[in-house]
Design a protein around this motif. Structure first.
Motif, PDB file in Angstrom:
ATOM      1  N   THR A  14       0.865  -1.188   0.000  1.00 18.13           N
ATOM      2  CA  THR A  14       0.000   0.000   0.000  1.00 18.13           C
ATOM      3  C   THR A  14       0.896   1.230   0.000  1.00 18.13           C
ATOM      4  OG1 THR A  14      -0.217   0.363   2.401  1.00 18.13           O
ATOM      5  CG2 THR A  14      -1.748  -1.211   1.368  1.00 18.13           C
ATOM      6  N   PHE A  92       2.902  -2.208   4.220  1.00 14.26           N
ATOM      7  CA  PHE A  92       1.920  -1.134   4.364  1.00 14.26           C
ATOM      8  C   PHE A  92       2.639   0.200   4.491  1.00 14.26           C
ATOM      9  CE2 PHE A  92      -0.220  -5.026   5.410  1.00 14.26           C
ATOM     10  CZ  PHE A  92      -1.442  -4.869   4.780  1.00 14.26           C
ATOM     11  N   ALA A  94       1.410   3.013   3.032  1.00 13.89           N
ATOM     12  CA  ALA A  94       0.475   4.130   2.842  1.00 13.89           C
ATOM     13  C   ALA A  94       0.363   4.970   4.107  1.00 13.89           C
ATOM     14  CB  ALA A  94      -0.903   3.593   2.455  1.00 13.89           C
ATOM     15  N   VAL A  96      -2.309   6.358   5.731  1.00 19.14           N
ATOM     16  CA  VAL A  96      -3.778   6.294   5.728  1.00 19.14           C
ATOM     17  C   VAL A  96      -4.323   7.353   6.689  1.00 19.14           C
ATOM     18  CG1 VAL A  96      -5.748   4.774   6.116  1.00 19.14           C
ATOM     19  CG2 VAL A  96      -3.571   3.807   5.340  1.00 19.14           C
ATOM     20  N   ALA A  97      -5.358   8.056   6.273  1.00 22.36           N
ATOM     21  CA  ALA A  97      -5.981   9.037   7.179  1.00 22.36           C
ATOM     22  C   ALA A  97      -6.603   8.298   8.362  1.00 22.36           C
ATOM     23  CB  ALA A  97      -7.060   9.817   6.437  1.00 22.36           C
ATOM     24  N   ASP A  98      -6.322   8.781   9.554  1.00 25.10           N
ATOM     25  CA  ASP A  98      -6.876   8.132  10.745  1.00 25.10           C
ATOM     26  C   ASP A  98      -8.383   8.356  10.849  1.00 25.10           C
ATOM     27  OD1 ASP A  98      -4.514   7.018  11.858  1.00 25.10           O
ATOM     28  OD2 ASP A  98      -3.872   9.031  12.446  1.00 25.10           O
ATOM     29  N   PRO A 126     -10.839   2.373   9.503  1.00 22.89           N
ATOM     30  CA  PRO A 126     -10.292   1.056   9.838  1.00 22.89           C
ATOM     31  C   PRO A 126      -8.771   1.094   9.764  1.00 22.89           C
ATOM     32  CG  PRO A 126     -11.207   1.050   7.617  1.00 22.89           C
ATOM     33  CD  PRO A 126     -11.580   2.368   8.233  1.00 22.89           C
ATOM     34  N   ASP A 127      -8.114   0.352  10.639  1.00 23.08           N
ATOM     35  CA  ASP A 127      -6.655   0.227  10.584  1.00 23.08           C
ATOM     36  C   ASP A 127      -6.332  -0.984   9.708  1.00 23.08           C
ATOM     37  OD1 ASP A 127      -3.924  -0.422  11.111  1.00 23.08           O
ATOM     38  OD2 ASP A 127      -4.036   0.879  12.868  1.00 23.08           O
ATOM     39  N   GLY A 145       4.919  -3.047   8.560  1.00 20.20           N
ATOM     40  CA  GLY A 145       4.276  -1.746   8.705  1.00 20.20           C
ATOM     41  C   GLY A 145       5.299  -0.631   8.726  1.00 20.20           C
ATOM     42  N   PHE A 146       4.834   0.577   8.583  1.00 18.43           N
ATOM     43  CA  PHE A 146       5.689   1.754   8.704  1.00 18.43           C
ATOM     44  C   PHE A 146       5.248   2.564   9.918  1.00 18.43           C
ATOM     45  CE2 PHE A 146       8.633   2.574   5.170  1.00 18.43           C
ATOM     46  CZ  PHE A 146       8.437   1.411   4.466  1.00 18.43           C
ATOM     47  N   LYS A 160       4.212   0.387  18.619  1.00 14.34           N
ATOM     48  CA  LYS A 160       3.280   0.254  17.498  1.00 14.34           C
ATOM     49  C   LYS A 160       3.308  -1.150  16.916  1.00 14.34           C
ATOM     50  CE  LYS A 160       2.498   3.902  15.329  1.00 14.34           C
ATOM     51  NZ  LYS A 160       2.696   5.154  14.570  1.00 14.34           N
TER      52      LYS A 160
END
Ligand code: C5P
Length: 220
Positions: A14, A92, A94, A96-98, A126-127, A145-146, A160
Motif C-alpha cells: 500500500t 503497508f 500508505a 492512511v488518514a486516521d 479502519p486500521d 508496517g511503517f 506500534k
C-alpha cells in the motif's frame, strides 16, 4: 515478471495518502508523496515478485510491471487489500488518514452569508495494517508496517509493532527539519523480533532495495 529470489511470490504494497471527502470538491489528506511505497513496489518487482500496488492519490508516477489499484479513501484501500489477498508478504507504506468525515455532504457546501461555520463530525477509519496482521486465516507470512514519527522514534515504533501485530516496523523520523516527507532520502530504523536496526540515511530507492532483499531472505 523479472527473474529473482521473489519469483513465484505475491507481495502486496500500500502506498500514498488517502483522501477523505468533506463534500464533492473538498477533502482531508496528508503530505505523503507515495515515493517510498512506489520505490518498494519497484524493488520487489525487480527481484521477481508479482506485486499488487494499492495506492491512494499519490504525486509520483506509478511503478511499472506491477498491478496498480487506485483508491481514494481508507475504506476503499481496505477493500482493495482484502480483495488482493492472499499474499506471501504485505508492506503497508500508505499514510492512511486516521479519520474520515462522517457527515460529508453529497453536494458542495456553501457559505450562508451569515458567517455560519460547518461542523465536521469525524469517525475513525479502519486500521488496515492491524486488520491484516490479526487475520486468523490467510494472513501473509510477513507483514511489514511503517511508523512515521516525530519524537521517540524507536520507542513509539516498538510499541506500534506490538499494538498492530505486524512482524516488522520500518520507522522513520518525519520531523520537518529532516526533509524526509516529500524528499528523496530516508533514514529508517527497522524493528523486528531481533530488536531495532538503524540504517544509514540513504535514497528512498536504496531503502526500498534493501528492504526488498530482506523480504526475499525472510520468505526464503
Ligand atoms: O498508527 P499509524 O498510522 O502511525 O501506523 C502506521 C502504519 O499503519 C503504516 O504501516 C500504515 O500504512 C498503517 N495504517 C493502516 N491503516 C490505518 C492507519 C495506518 O494500514 N488506518
Amino acid at each position: 515478471i523479472a527473474d529473482g529470489p521473489l519469483k513465484g511470490k505475491h507481495v502486496l504494497v500500500t502506498s500514498g495518502p488517502t483522501h477523505e471527502p468533506i463534500d464533492p470538491v473538498r477533502y482531508i489528506a496528508n503530505r505523503s508523496s507515495g515515493a517510498q511505497g512506489t520505490a518498494i513496489a519497484r524493488a520487489l518487482a525487480a527481484l521477481g515478485a508479482r506485486v499488487t500496488f494499492v495506492t491512494g492519490p499519490a504525486d509520483v508516477a506509478r511503478p511499472e510491471g506491477v498491478q496498480v489499484i487506485e483508491v481514494q479513501t481508507a475504506r476503499e484501500m481496505l477493500a482493495a487489500v482484502q480483495g488482493a489477498l492472499p499474499a506471501d508478504a504485505a508492506v503497508f507504506a500508505a499514510a492512511v488518514a486516521d479519520w474520515r468525515v462522517e457527515n460529508a455532504s453529497g453536494s458542495k457546501m456553501k457559505k450562508d452569508g451569515k458567517g455560519s461555520l460547518p461542523e465536521l463530525v469525524f469517525a475513525e477509519n479502519p486500521d488496515i495494517l492491524a486488520t491484516v496482521s490479526r487475520m486468523e486465516k490467510g494472513r501473509p507470512a510477513l507483514v511489514v508496517g511503517f511508523a512515521a514519527e516525530t519524537d521517540d522514534v524507536v520507542e513509539n515504533a516498538t510499541a506500534k509493532r506490538k499494538r498492530k501485530g505486524c512482524d516488522w516496523i520500518v520507522a522513520n523520523d518525519v520531523s520537518p527539519e529532516t526533509g524526509i516527507m516529500g524528499g528523496d532520502e530516508n533514514a529508517v530504523v527497522v524493528i523486528t523480533d531481533d530488536g531495532a536496526e538503524a540504517w544509514p540515511r540513504m535514497g528512498k530507492d536504496q531503502v526500498a532495495q534493501r528492504l526488498a532483499a530482506a523480504i526475499a531472505e525472510a520468505l526464503g
